[in-house]
Design a protein around this motif. Sequence first.
Motif, PDB file in Angstrom:
ATOM      1  N   ARG A 105       0.835  -1.210   0.000  1.00  0.00           N
ATOM      2  CA  ARG A 105       0.000   0.000   0.000  1.00  0.00           C
ATOM      3  C   ARG A 105       0.868   1.258   0.000  1.00  0.00           C
ATOM      4  NH1 ARG A 105      -5.323   0.059   0.836  1.00  0.00           N
ATOM      5  NH2 ARG A 105      -6.386  -1.918   1.067  1.00  0.00           N
ATOM      6  N   ASP A 106       1.965   1.224   0.746  1.00  0.00           N
ATOM      7  CA  ASP A 106       2.889   2.363   0.779  1.00  0.00           C
ATOM      8  C   ASP A 106       3.482   2.643  -0.606  1.00  0.00           C
ATOM      9  OD1 ASP A 106       2.421   2.672   3.489  1.00  0.00           O
ATOM     10  OD2 ASP A 106       4.370   1.853   4.125  1.00  0.00           O
ATOM     11  N   LYS A 107       3.520   1.629  -1.461  1.00  0.00           N
ATOM     12  CA  LYS A 107       4.016   1.796  -2.830  1.00  0.00           C
ATOM     13  C   LYS A 107       2.886   2.082  -3.817  1.00  0.00           C
ATOM     14  CE  LYS A 107       8.493  -0.019  -3.142  1.00  0.00           C
ATOM     15  NZ  LYS A 107       9.397  -0.572  -4.126  1.00  0.00           N
ATOM     16  N   GLY A 108       1.678   2.275  -3.293  1.00  0.00           N
ATOM     17  CA  GLY A 108       0.571   2.672  -4.143  1.00  0.00           C
ATOM     18  C   GLY A 108      -0.314   1.550  -4.651  1.00  0.00           C
ATOM     19  N   PHE A 109      -0.105   0.342  -4.189  1.00  0.00           N
ATOM     20  CA  PHE A 109      -0.942  -0.776  -4.620  1.00  0.00           C
ATOM     21  C   PHE A 109      -2.206  -0.841  -3.757  1.00  0.00           C
ATOM     22  CE2 PHE A 109       3.298  -2.059  -5.992  1.00  0.00           C
ATOM     23  CZ  PHE A 109       3.053  -2.444  -7.301  1.00  0.00           C
ATOM     24  N   ASP A 110      -3.345  -0.991  -4.408  1.00  0.00           N
ATOM     25  CA  ASP A 110      -4.617  -1.117  -3.707  1.00  0.00           C
ATOM     26  C   ASP A 110      -4.875  -2.598  -3.452  1.00  0.00           C
ATOM     27  OD1 ASP A 110      -7.117  -0.732  -2.608  1.00  0.00           O
ATOM     28  OD2 ASP A 110      -8.105  -0.421  -4.543  1.00  0.00           O
ATOM     29  N   VAL A 111      -4.357  -3.109  -2.348  1.00  0.00           N
ATOM     30  CA  VAL A 111      -4.464  -4.525  -2.033  1.00  0.00           C
ATOM     31  C   VAL A 111      -5.028  -4.727  -0.631  1.00  0.00           C
ATOM     32  CG1 VAL A 111      -2.526  -5.204  -3.512  1.00  0.00           C
ATOM     33  CG2 VAL A 111      -2.107  -4.662  -1.120  1.00  0.00           C
ATOM     34  N   ALA A 112      -5.648  -5.877  -0.464  1.00  0.00           N
ATOM     35  CA  ALA A 112      -6.067  -6.338   0.853  1.00  0.00           C
ATOM     36  C   ALA A 112      -5.553  -7.767   0.975  1.00  0.00           C
ATOM     37  CB  ALA A 112      -7.576  -6.304   0.990  1.00  0.00           C
ATOM     38  N   ILE A 113      -4.742  -8.007   1.979  1.00  0.00           N
ATOM     39  CA  ILE A 113      -4.172  -9.339   2.185  1.00  0.00           C
ATOM     40  C   ILE A 113      -4.794  -9.931   3.442  1.00  0.00           C
ATOM     41  CG2 ILE A 113      -2.083 -10.666   2.652  1.00  0.00           C
ATOM     42  CD1 ILE A 113      -0.521  -8.578   1.052  1.00  0.00           C
ATOM     43  N   SER A 114      -5.402 -11.079   3.280  1.00  0.00           N
ATOM     44  CA  SER A 114      -5.969 -11.812   4.412  1.00  0.00           C
ATOM     45  C   SER A 114      -5.034 -12.954   4.757  1.00  0.00           C
ATOM     46  CB  SER A 114      -7.337 -12.389   4.039  1.00  0.00           C
ATOM     47  OG  SER A 114      -8.226 -11.363   3.718  1.00  0.00           O
ATOM     48  N   ASN A 115      -4.867 -13.194   6.030  1.00  0.00           N
ATOM     49  CA  ASN A 115      -4.009 -14.280   6.488  1.00  0.00           C
ATOM     50  C   ASN A 115      -4.875 -15.516   6.709  1.00  0.00           C
ATOM     51  OD1 ASN A 115      -2.176 -15.987   7.664  1.00  0.00           O
ATOM     52  ND2 ASN A 115      -1.530 -14.566   9.256  1.00  0.00           N
ATOM     53  N   ALA A 116      -4.766 -16.475   5.803  1.00  0.00           N
ATOM     54  CA  ALA A 116      -5.519 -17.720   5.937  1.00  0.00           C
ATOM     55  C   ALA A 116      -4.649 -18.815   6.556  1.00  0.00           C
ATOM     56  CB  ALA A 116      -6.053 -18.168   4.580  1.00  0.00           C
TER      57      ALA A 116
ATOM     58  N   THR B 164     -11.459 -13.790  -4.678  1.00  0.00           N
ATOM     59  CA  THR B 164     -10.019 -13.664  -4.456  1.00  0.00           C
ATOM     60  C   THR B 164      -9.312 -13.711  -5.805  1.00  0.00           C
ATOM     61  OG1 THR B 164     -10.186 -14.722  -2.289  1.00  0.00           O
ATOM     62  CG2 THR B 164      -8.014 -14.746  -3.352  1.00  0.00           C
ATOM     63  N   LYS B 165      -8.408 -12.768  -6.023  1.00  0.00           N
ATOM     64  CA  LYS B 165      -7.672 -12.719  -7.292  1.00  0.00           C
ATOM     65  C   LYS B 165      -6.380 -13.518  -7.248  1.00  0.00           C
ATOM     66  CE  LYS B 165      -9.425  -8.278  -8.866  1.00  0.00           C
ATOM     67  NZ  LYS B 165      -9.055  -6.930  -9.295  1.00  0.00           N
ATOM     68  N   GLY B 166      -5.728 -13.542  -6.093  1.00  0.00           N
ATOM     69  CA  GLY B 166      -4.445 -14.222  -5.998  1.00  0.00           C
ATOM     70  C   GLY B 166      -4.207 -14.762  -4.605  1.00  0.00           C
ATOM     71  N   VAL B 167      -3.433 -15.830  -4.546  1.00  0.00           N
ATOM     72  CA  VAL B 167      -3.067 -16.455  -3.276  1.00  0.00           C
ATOM     73  C   VAL B 167      -1.554 -16.579  -3.210  1.00  0.00           C
ATOM     74  CG1 VAL B 167      -3.096 -18.642  -1.993  1.00  0.00           C
ATOM     75  CG2 VAL B 167      -5.219 -17.717  -2.915  1.00  0.00           C
ATOM     76  N   ILE B 168      -0.999 -16.154  -2.095  1.00  0.00           N
ATOM     77  CA  ILE B 168       0.405 -16.403  -1.789  1.00  0.00           C
ATOM     78  C   ILE B 168       0.407 -17.722  -1.026  1.00  0.00           C
ATOM     79  CG2 ILE B 168       2.442 -15.603  -0.544  1.00  0.00           C
ATOM     80  CD1 ILE B 168       1.300 -12.717  -0.907  1.00  0.00           C
TER      81      ILE B 168
ATOM     82  N   LYS C 166      -6.800 -26.637  -7.450  1.00  0.00           N
ATOM     83  CA  LYS C 166      -8.090 -26.115  -6.964  1.00  0.00           C
ATOM     84  C   LYS C 166      -8.166 -24.598  -7.160  1.00  0.00           C
ATOM     85  CE  LYS C 166      -9.389 -29.550  -3.495  1.00  0.00           C
ATOM     86  NZ  LYS C 166     -10.845 -29.539  -3.520  1.00  0.00           N
ATOM     87  N   LEU C 167      -7.089 -23.901  -6.844  1.00  0.00           N
ATOM     88  CA  LEU C 167      -7.087 -22.445  -6.998  1.00  0.00           C
ATOM     89  C   LEU C 167      -7.181 -22.060  -8.473  1.00  0.00           C
ATOM     90  CD1 LEU C 167      -4.429 -21.560  -4.287  1.00  0.00           C
ATOM     91  CD2 LEU C 167      -6.890 -21.078  -4.179  1.00  0.00           C
ATOM     92  N   LYS C 168      -6.389 -22.705  -9.303  1.00  0.00           N
ATOM     93  CA  LYS C 168      -6.413 -22.395 -10.738  1.00  0.00           C
ATOM     94  C   LYS C 168      -7.796 -22.673 -11.331  1.00  0.00           C
ATOM     95  CE  LYS C 168      -1.722 -22.323 -12.339  1.00  0.00           C
ATOM     96  NZ  LYS C 168      -1.819 -21.300 -13.329  1.00  0.00           N
ATOM     97  N   ALA C 169      -8.459 -23.753 -10.891  1.00  0.00           N
ATOM     98  CA  ALA C 169      -9.793 -24.077 -11.392  1.00  0.00           C
ATOM     99  C   ALA C 169     -10.797 -22.976 -11.048  1.00  0.00           C
ATOM    100  CB  ALA C 169     -10.258 -25.421 -10.822  1.00  0.00           C
ATOM    101  N   ARG C 170     -10.521 -22.238  -9.985  1.00  0.00           N
ATOM    102  CA  ARG C 170     -11.381 -21.117  -9.571  1.00  0.00           C
ATOM    103  C   ARG C 170     -10.931 -19.792 -10.196  1.00  0.00           C
ATOM    104  NH1 ARG C 170     -11.500 -21.184  -3.243  1.00  0.00           N
ATOM    105  NH2 ARG C 170     -12.789 -19.351  -3.629  1.00  0.00           N
ATOM    106  N   GLY C 171      -9.910 -19.840 -11.041  1.00  0.00           N
ATOM    107  CA  GLY C 171      -9.416 -18.625 -11.680  1.00  0.00           C
ATOM    108  C   GLY C 171      -8.565 -17.763 -10.769  1.00  0.00           C
ATOM    109  N   ILE C 172      -8.000 -18.377  -9.742  1.00  0.00           N
ATOM    110  CA  ILE C 172      -7.185 -17.647  -8.766  1.00  0.00           C
ATOM    111  C   ILE C 172      -5.712 -17.892  -9.077  1.00  0.00           C
ATOM    112  CG2 ILE C 172      -6.592 -17.419  -6.317  1.00  0.00           C
ATOM    113  CD1 ILE C 172      -9.487 -18.408  -5.718  1.00  0.00           C
TER     114      ILE C 172
END
Length: 167
Positions: free
Chosen positions: A12-23, A45-49, A76-82
């Motif tokens: 966010r400090d670099k200007g990215f509009d992100v929300a990261i949830s800790n799963a 969800t768009k992406g998973v680390i 499983k993630l790829k099948a969901r488009g993540i």
Amino acid sequence: DAFPARLEKALRDKGFDVAISNAGVSGDTTSGGLARIDWSVPDGTKGVILELGANDALRGIAPEESRKNLVAIIEKLKARGIRVLLVGMMAPPNMGDDYAAKFNPIYPELAKTYGTELYPFFLDGVVENAKLKIEDGMHPNADGIGVMVERFMPVAERFVQTLSAGG
């Protein structure tokens, strides 16, 4: 001081509009992550680390089992488009050379097979510096998390840009 919160702030400090949830779940293994992947990653969800496997190695779980679980999670993630940013781990030295030879290649091989972004070793810059770890000698302290976030940022920025571009 958790990695996800610090990474979100740095992005966010670099200007990215992100929300990261800790799963993540403390002490979790790849089998635990697989068991809850469907409900722990919400729709939209768009992406998973994906950073799992350290506890597998610490417990001596067969690398083939860890690989199988990571494959299932990625699929499983790829099948969901993540999109997936795969974060690697390395076997601890006390597990021996044979175990490391089977465990350590898992992450680069899966990243290549599935075309995912890869951060090769989550604890890079921390694992060999006792001043960056808590008393257990394994987990990073606040300073260690800072080093991890700093080293992780270039890969995280590339990953977020792919999510924003939809590419």
